[in-house]
Design a protein around this motif. Structure first.
Motif, PDB file in Angstrom:
ATOM      1  N   THR A 178       5.965  29.675  32.092  1.00 10.74           N
ATOM      2  CA  THR A 178       7.121  28.874  32.514  1.00 10.74           C
ATOM      3  C   THR A 178       8.365  29.717  32.783  1.00 10.74           C
ATOM      4  O   THR A 178       9.300  29.246  33.430  1.00 10.74           O
ATOM      5  CB  THR A 178       7.472  27.822  31.445  1.00 10.74           C
ATOM      6  OG1 THR A 178       7.701  28.486  30.192  1.00 10.74           O
ATOM      7  CG2 THR A 178       6.344  26.817  31.293  1.00 10.74           C
ATOM      8  N   LYS A 179       8.382  30.964  32.274  1.00  4.08           N
ATOM      9  CA  LYS A 179       9.534  31.846  32.478  1.00  4.08           C
ATOM     10  C   LYS A 179       9.038  33.204  32.980  1.00  4.08           C
ATOM     11  O   LYS A 179       9.009  34.185  32.242  1.00  4.08           O
ATOM     12  CB  LYS A 179      10.324  32.002  31.180  1.00  4.08           C
ATOM     13  CG  LYS A 179      10.927  30.697  30.679  1.00  4.08           C
ATOM     14  CD  LYS A 179      11.666  30.893  29.359  1.00  4.08           C
ATOM     15  CE  LYS A 179      12.252  29.576  28.862  1.00  4.08           C
ATOM     16  NZ  LYS A 179      12.942  29.755  27.549  1.00  4.08           N
ATOM     17  N   GLU A 190      15.080  27.950  38.568  1.00  2.00           N
ATOM     18  CA  GLU A 190      14.889  26.642  37.931  1.00  2.00           C
ATOM     19  C   GLU A 190      13.525  26.093  38.309  1.00  2.00           C
ATOM     20  O   GLU A 190      13.064  26.252  39.436  1.00  2.00           O
ATOM     21  CB  GLU A 190      15.979  25.666  38.394  1.00  2.00           C
ATOM     22  CG  GLU A 190      15.880  24.282  37.760  1.00  2.00           C
ATOM     23  CD  GLU A 190      16.923  23.315  38.306  1.00  2.00           C
ATOM     24  OE1 GLU A 190      17.549  22.612  37.503  1.00  2.00           O
ATOM     25  OE2 GLU A 190      17.102  23.269  39.542  1.00  2.00           O
ATOM     26  N   TRP A 191      12.886  25.452  37.348  1.00  4.57           N
ATOM     27  CA  TRP A 191      11.635  24.747  37.621  1.00  4.57           C
ATOM     28  C   TRP A 191      11.684  23.411  36.897  1.00  4.57           C
ATOM     29  O   TRP A 191      11.661  23.363  35.669  1.00  4.57           O
ATOM     30  CB  TRP A 191      10.436  25.576  37.166  1.00  4.57           C
ATOM     31  CG  TRP A 191       9.102  24.927  37.486  1.00  4.57           C
ATOM     32  CD1 TRP A 191       8.874  23.872  38.315  1.00  4.57           C
ATOM     33  CD2 TRP A 191       7.826  25.313  36.972  1.00  4.57           C
ATOM     34  NE1 TRP A 191       7.538  23.572  38.369  1.00  4.57           N
ATOM     35  CE2 TRP A 191       6.871  24.439  37.556  1.00  4.57           C
ATOM     36  CE3 TRP A 191       7.396  26.302  36.099  1.00  4.57           C
ATOM     37  CZ2 TRP A 191       5.510  24.533  37.264  1.00  4.57           C
ATOM     38  CZ3 TRP A 191       6.047  26.395  35.813  1.00  4.57           C
ATOM     39  CH2 TRP A 191       5.112  25.522  36.392  1.00  4.57           C
ATOM     40  N   VAL A 192      11.782  22.352  37.664  1.00  4.31           N
ATOM     41  CA  VAL A 192      11.723  21.001  37.119  1.00  4.31           C
ATOM     42  C   VAL A 192      10.346  20.453  37.477  1.00  4.31           C
ATOM     43  O   VAL A 192      10.106  20.088  38.633  1.00  4.31           O
ATOM     44  CB  VAL A 192      12.831  20.101  37.699  1.00  4.31           C
ATOM     45  CG1 VAL A 192      12.745  18.702  37.089  1.00  4.31           C
ATOM     46  CG2 VAL A 192      14.206  20.718  37.462  1.00  4.31           C
ATOM     47  N   THR A 198      13.030  26.415  42.174  1.00  4.97           N
ATOM     48  CA  THR A 198      14.002  27.180  42.951  1.00  4.97           C
ATOM     49  C   THR A 198      13.924  28.662  42.605  1.00  4.97           C
ATOM     50  O   THR A 198      13.939  29.038  41.426  1.00  4.97           O
ATOM     51  CB  THR A 198      15.436  26.672  42.700  1.00  4.97           C
ATOM     52  OG1 THR A 198      15.507  25.279  43.034  1.00  4.97           O
ATOM     53  CG2 THR A 198      16.434  27.436  43.563  1.00  4.97           C
ATOM     54  N   LEU A 199      13.849  29.484  43.642  1.00  2.00           N
ATOM     55  CA  LEU A 199      13.853  30.935  43.499  1.00  2.00           C
ATOM     56  C   LEU A 199      15.174  31.477  44.033  1.00  2.00           C
ATOM     57  O   LEU A 199      15.686  30.986  45.043  1.00  2.00           O
ATOM     58  CB  LEU A 199      12.700  31.561  44.293  1.00  2.00           C
ATOM     59  CG  LEU A 199      11.288  31.050  44.003  1.00  2.00           C
ATOM     60  CD1 LEU A 199      10.298  31.688  44.968  1.00  2.00           C
ATOM     61  CD2 LEU A 199      10.896  31.333  42.564  1.00  2.00           C
ATOM     62  N   LYS A 216      14.084  26.815  47.793  1.00  2.00           N
ATOM     63  CA  LYS A 216      13.828  25.625  46.991  1.00  2.00           C
ATOM     64  C   LYS A 216      12.538  24.985  47.478  1.00  2.00           C
ATOM     65  O   LYS A 216      12.431  24.569  48.634  1.00  2.00           O
ATOM     66  CB  LYS A 216      14.983  24.624  47.096  1.00  2.00           C
ATOM     67  CG  LYS A 216      14.830  23.418  46.169  1.00  2.00           C
ATOM     68  CD  LYS A 216      16.068  22.531  46.207  1.00  2.00           C
ATOM     69  CE  LYS A 216      15.957  21.386  45.209  1.00  2.00           C
ATOM     70  NZ  LYS A 216      17.171  20.530  45.219  1.00  2.00           N
ATOM     71  N   LEU A 217      11.547  24.937  46.598  1.00  2.00           N
ATOM     72  CA  LEU A 217      10.269  24.308  46.902  1.00  2.00           C
ATOM     73  C   LEU A 217      10.283  22.907  46.305  1.00  2.00           C
ATOM     74  O   LEU A 217      10.379  22.745  45.086  1.00  2.00           O
ATOM     75  CB  LEU A 217       9.121  25.132  46.318  1.00  2.00           C
ATOM     76  CG  LEU A 217       8.999  26.560  46.873  1.00  2.00           C
ATOM     77  CD1 LEU A 217       7.992  27.357  46.066  1.00  2.00           C
ATOM     78  CD2 LEU A 217       8.597  26.538  48.337  1.00  2.00           C
TER      79      LEU A 217
END
Length: 499
Positions: A178-179, A190-192, A198-199, A216-217
């Motif tokens: 996750t990190k 960020e990963w929601v 987001t990279l 942003k994916l």
């Protein structure tokens, strides 16, 4: 007097106008924030602990590998500046760059490469089988490392290209899922889960300047909703399905990027099943499947039918489509010969996140029903497919894709009788051939070996080989630099916007 007064007024106005700053049209700012739609959530972001293509599409931008590959299949330096193969082909030594830093700020050295490949080879790695031939890893200096194989592997260099062969820092591995911490051109900001990822550009990246600041994916499983977002300009790039091509082609605001995948879509068969263990049953099923209909339904014609487990993009591809051709009447006769003239029921697990495979599976189920085989379709989450089908081998049939291998051995080695893969040819017909291919230095002779293997697979059918689909993207007209690679990755380093 009036004329003189009027002249003075006009002169004053002209002087004031000349001294007043003129308004200029500001230059349009070039975008630096990219938004892309995607359909399948990454299983996690640890490159050594997953087999999911949805993960590697993302992690390729966070981590880096010793060498990379170009869209035209050329191997190029990445973390390694150069490499040398020994005369016997069983040792490869890499000279590493000395200006590479992890996202945590620490400099990368050969010890990190050693640690990463030992981790890639351990029991928890889904890719350990691919690196079993590497029996020794030696750190020669801070920026030099040597790999030794047990037997000759003529395709050894290519095994260092894949995104799962990424270099990671030992101190951060507990949280990589996750990190993630890599050396790549982008850092996870960020990963929601189930929403977006987001990279952000890594300003300490060793390579050429990256023009995009953020990527942003956005997770949008529904293709119709994704297309709607693209058409109104909320998305800059989206993966495209065959039925959507006409919605963007010919529109001056959009463009289409399309190439045949270095991939195969197959109907995998569990040959331990009561019915599927019978070769005549498998051949009957293959004869009942009209691949052109499958391609039309799943890709609107943007695919090429195949008869074995190599795609037409492979230099070793041999066309085996004529070995077992579509013939539903003969298929019924074969079922009778096998003792199943009245048919039978069988389950088909389909990963519902991949519409391509769902559409293909539904067409196949209908076609098999016409020869008396009733197919029970089970739509399952991708994570469940990975754990139950791929991991536990708990399935009867499934439709899925196998993507992005640069050498034929890597594509075909799953069919060795001892591979422990979710599909295999347990009777061992290809074992000796695969061993020979791995050790054959003559390219022409190696090609003949792979031809023989493809013919065996086309007859024995541990899977039914369906198609090589196209990879397709729709792009806004101002997006440049997006390319399609022979391995299943996204690479945003070269992407940029025009004005």
């Amino acid at each position: 007097m009036k004329k003189r007064t009027l002249f003075l007024i006009l002169l004053t106005v002209m002087l004031i106008s000349a001294c007043t700053p003129q308004e200029t049209t500001p230059e349009a700012e070039v975008k630096t924030d990219l938004t892309m739609g995607y359909t399948t959530e990454p299983e996690g972001l640890d490159p050594h602990r997953t087999a999911a293509a949805s993960t590697f599409a993302v992690t390729n931008n966070i981590y880096d590998t010793l060498v990379g590959v170009t869209p035209d299949w050329q191997i190029v330096p990445r973390l390694a500046e150069k490499w040398v193969l020994s005369d016997d082909g069983m040792e490869i030594t890499f000279a590493l760059r000395d200006d590479v830093y992890f996202h945590n700020g620490r400099q990368m050295t050969a010890k990190d490469v050693e640690y990463s490949f030992n981790r890639l080879k351990d029991a928890e790695s889904p890719r350990a089988r691919d690196y079993i031939n590497i029996v020794k890893i030696e750190v020669l200096s801070d920026y030099e490392i040597k790999f030794t194989t047990e037997t000759l592997d003529v395709e050894l260099l290519k095994s260092f290209v894949y995104p799962w062969a990424a270099v990671v820092p030992e101190e951060d591995v507990a949280n990589l899922k996750t990190k993630p911490v890599g050396t790549g051109a982008f850092i996870l900001e960020e990963w929601v889960p189930q929403q977006h990822l987001t990279l952000r550009r890594n300003d300490n990246y060793y390579g050429d300047e990256v023009k995009i600041e953020t990527v942003k994916l956005v997770l949008i499983p529904d293709a119709t909703s994704m297309m709607a977002g693209f058409q109104v300009g909320n998305l800059d790039i989206i993966p495209l399905t065959g039925d959507q091509v006409t919605m963007v082609e010919g529109n001056e605001n959009f463009k289409v990027l399309s190439e045949p995948m270095n991939a195969v879509q197959i109907m995998s068969l569990n040959t331990k099943n009561q019915y599927l263990s019978n070769e005549k049953v498998r051949q009957a099923m293959a004869m009942a499947i009209n691949k052109e209909e499958v391609i039309e339904a799943s890709m609107f014609g943007y695919g090429a039918k195949i008869g074995s487990h190599l795609p037409p993009t492979s230099p070793d591809y041999f066309d085996t489509n004529n070995i077992i051709e579509y013939n539903p009447e003969k298929a019924k006769d074969l079922l009778k010969e096998a003792g199943y003239g009245d048919g039978f029921e069988i389950d088909m697990a389909l990963p519902k996140n991949y519409q391509l495979h769902v559409d293909a599976g539904q067409v196949i189920a209908d076609q098999l029903g016409k020869i008396g085989i009733d197919v029970n379709i089970q739509l399952i989450e991708w994570g469940t497919w990975l754990s139950e089908v791929y991991g536990e081998k708990n399935f009867e049939t499934t439709v899925v894709g196998h993507t992005g291998r640069l050498d034929s051995y890597a594509f075909l080695s799953r069919y060795k009788s001892n591979s422990n893969d979710y599909i295999s040819l347990t009777t061992g017909e290809v074992d000796e051939l695969l061993d020979r291919a791995l050790n054959e230095l003559d390219e022409g002779k190696r090609k003949e070996i792979y031809k023989e293997i493809q013919i065996i697979l086309a007859n024995k059918l541990p899977a039914i080989y369906l198609q090589t689909p196209h990879t397709m993207f729709a792009l806004q007209k101002n997006v440049e630099g997006m390319e399609i690679f022979p391995i299943d990755i996204y690479d945003f380093k070269e992407v940029y916007f025009t004005e």
